[in-house]
Enzyme design. Structure first.
Site, PDB file in Angstrom:
ATOM      1  N   GLY A 211       0.832  -1.202   0.000  1.00 59.71           N
ATOM      2  CA  GLY A 211       0.000   0.000   0.000  1.00 59.71           C
ATOM      3  C   GLY A 211       0.862   1.245   0.000  1.00 59.71           C
ATOM      4  O   GLY A 211       2.013   1.231  -0.455  1.00 59.71           O
ATOM      5  N   SER A 212       0.324   2.316   0.522  1.00 56.73           N
ATOM      6  CA  SER A 212       1.002   3.608   0.466  1.00 56.73           C
ATOM      7  C   SER A 212       2.183   3.670   1.430  1.00 56.73           C
ATOM      8  O   SER A 212       2.232   2.960   2.442  1.00 56.73           O
ATOM      9  CB  SER A 212       0.015   4.725   0.803  1.00 56.73           C
ATOM     10  OG  SER A 212      -0.322   4.705   2.182  1.00 56.73           O
ATOM     11  N   GLY A 216       2.420   2.409   5.287  1.00 54.28           N
ATOM     12  CA  GLY A 216       3.488   1.457   5.518  1.00 54.28           C
ATOM     13  C   GLY A 216       4.437   1.898   6.618  1.00 54.28           C
ATOM     14  O   GLY A 216       4.928   1.075   7.410  1.00 54.28           O
ATOM     15  N   GLU A 233       5.811  -3.452   0.947  1.00 55.83           N
ATOM     16  CA  GLU A 233       5.906  -3.129  -0.478  1.00 55.83           C
ATOM     17  C   GLU A 233       5.060  -1.890  -0.689  1.00 55.83           C
ATOM     18  O   GLU A 233       3.832  -1.948  -0.663  1.00 55.83           O
ATOM     19  CB  GLU A 233       5.419  -4.315  -1.323  1.00 55.83           C
ATOM     20  CG  GLU A 233       5.874  -4.258  -2.770  1.00 55.83           C
ATOM     21  CD  GLU A 233       5.030  -3.335  -3.619  1.00 55.83           C
ATOM     22  OE1 GLU A 233       5.508  -2.216  -3.920  1.00 55.83           O
ATOM     23  OE2 GLU A 233       3.907  -3.710  -3.959  1.00 55.83           O
TER      24      GLU A 233
END
EC number: 1.2.1.3
Length: 498
Positions: A211-212, A216, A233
């Site tokens: 995600g963003s 994260g 990721e």
């Protein structure tokens, strides 16, 4: 309850599902944690055979699953087919890893002593994924985690619950026990609360998140409080460098696909197209023409891209359009923002007023000082800038701090190797787009794009296993490492005479 609608026709309800509370997610985490040891006792080759079953079921249901992806999140059907194939490929790769969860036999410095290493499952894994790749990216976590002997609780995007439930059903039909893979639908607030409770209670042994960067960072910090390293990721601002010696038509094809495929809603989407100053005007003009003439609309038709995933994603795109400055040129479309009958796009395929469609936008004249230079836009927006030397291009490609994917178009090997050495991205493409992954190659980024963890291939096994070392001393006496060494003598006075 959460209602999922078709972004191409928001009046069409795809699914209505219950949203889980933090307490309910915690209960699911406990259930999966309690079941994990039984799953781990299955021989790894047996778990591999179950993964093989899953792969065959995904393959035989490929078209149905791809159609559901297209209807629920708007990805063009041909891309959706490719995404489902990625799940098949991932299963095909990891079914063999069930017979290759190798440890090592290591020589000891002592006599009558043997050293060994073993891969051990971590325990219960909490996976949180986004809606832009609702099957492929989850499979990168779920398949190796299960293969390694872990249980999994999966929290997919609340915008793609129908796809998530369908994929979960396939895993269960393939032989994965229902208490080993459990799926919950929840919003971000409830998910984070459950994450904190689960870490504190010890029913989460690993966190995987796609995600963003903003979210994260929070997840990584929370995991760190409990001495865990999350598999992160995150976002990207992926550069594509075009050198004067490049095959320009090939570069433009790559830029079009990387920049606007999936409506620019990929973590590997093209962020900035950097064009050498000697060819800047001509290449930009050709790129603008390609975008202006690209078909947009119904994702079941032959179009470049369909709708945004949801209104939320469209709103995010509109916010980024406000970052355009007076020194920029806005190109690629006669208008910006949402495509409607009142704000039309030439050649639109379908009825724009039914869905959440956005005009593709090129913002030319980007500089290192612009807010758009360092912002992941996650929509049909590509920035374009120029450079004079390869060193300058590498500096521009690295300067924003993201490091996920990158590309260079050139036919000069020196440019290739200098770019590869200088770029900070975890993935480098030569004469190919920034988007695209294969199931047996490591996927992941550095800096703002991730914490160095990698998915796919054998490398992801380090995320879902822990190394255990064993020493077996059969000398019948206590041998102390680094102390009871075998004495080795040499002649310190030896001098070679010639």
């Amino acid at each position: 309850m959460f209602t999922s609608t078709n972004p191409s026709d928001t009046n069409e309800v795809i699914a209505t599902v219950p949203e889980a509370t933090a307490a309910e997610i915690l209960t699911v985490l406990r259930t999966a944690k309690n079941a994990q040891k039984g799953w781990a006792k299955l021989p790894a080759p047996t778990r591999g055979r179950i993964i093989a079953n899953v792969g065959r079921l995904v393959e035989s249901n490929k078209e149905a699953l791809a159609k559901l992806i297209t209807k629920e999140m708007g990805k063009v059907y041909s891309e959706a087919l490719g995404e489902v194939q990625e799940v098949v490929d991932t299963c095909d790769f990891f079914l063999g890893e069930g017979r290759r969860l190798y440890g090592q036999t290591v020589p000891s410095e002592m006599q009558n002593k043997n050293l060994f290493t073993f891969r051990m499952p971590i325990g219960n894994v909490f996976i949180i994924t986004a809606g832009n790749f609702p099957t492929a990216v989850p499979s990168w976590y779920i398949v190796p985690a299960l293969l390694s002997g872990n249980s999994v609780v999966w929290k997919p995007s609340e915008f793609t619950p129908a796809v998530a439930n369908a994929l979960t059903a396939i895993f269960h039909a393939g032989g994965v026990p229902k208490d080993i893979l459990m799926t919950v639908i929840a919003d971000g607030g409830q998910t984070f609360a459950a994450l904190e409770s689960g870490l504190k209670e010890g029913v989460i042994n690993k966190v995987g998140f796609t995600g963003s960067t903003e979210v994260g960072r929070k997840i990584g910090a929370k995991a760190g409080e409990y001495i865990q390293s999350a598999c992160l990721e995150l976002g990207g601002k992926n550069p594509m460098v075009v050198m004067p010696d490049a095959n320009i038509d090939l570069a433009l094809d790559g830029a079009l696909f990387a920049g606007f495929g999936t409506a620019g809603q990929r973590c590997t989407s093209l962020g900035t197209l950097w064009i050498h100053e000697s060819i800047y005007d001509s290449v930009l003009a050709k790129f603008v023409a390609l975008v202006e003439n690209a078909a947009v609309g119904d994702p079941f038709k032959d179009v470049l891209f369909g709708p945004m995933i949801s209104q939320k994603y469209l709103d995010n795109h509109l916010t980024h359009l406000k970052m355009v400055q007076s020194h920029h040129k806005v190109l690629g479309s006669t208008s910006t923002g949402r495509i409607t009958a009142a704000n039309p796009r030439k050649g639109f395929v379908g009825d724009p007023d039914k869905g959440v469609f956005a005009h593709p936008v090129i913002v030319a004249g980007i500089t290192k000082n612009d807010e758009l230079y360092s912002t992941e836009t996650f929509g049909p927006l590509v920035t374009v800038g120029k450079f004079s030397t390869l060193d300058e291009a590498i500096d521009l490609a690295n300067g924003h701090g993201y490091g996920l994917s990158s590309a260079i178009y050139t036919n000069d090997p020196q440019n290739v190797w200098r770019f590869r050495e200088g770029i900070s991205a975890g993935m480098v493409s030569i004469n190919n787009s920034t988007s695209g992954a294969e199931a047996h190659l490591p996927f992941g980024g550095n800096g703002l794009s991730g914490n160095g963890s990698r998915q796919s291939g054998i490398w992801v096994l380090d995320q879902f296993t822990r190394w255990q070392s064993m020493n077996w001393d059969w000398s019948n006496k206590l041998q102390k490492a680094q102390m009871d060494l075998i004495e080795i003598k040499h002649d310190p006075n030896f001098v070679l005479k010639i």
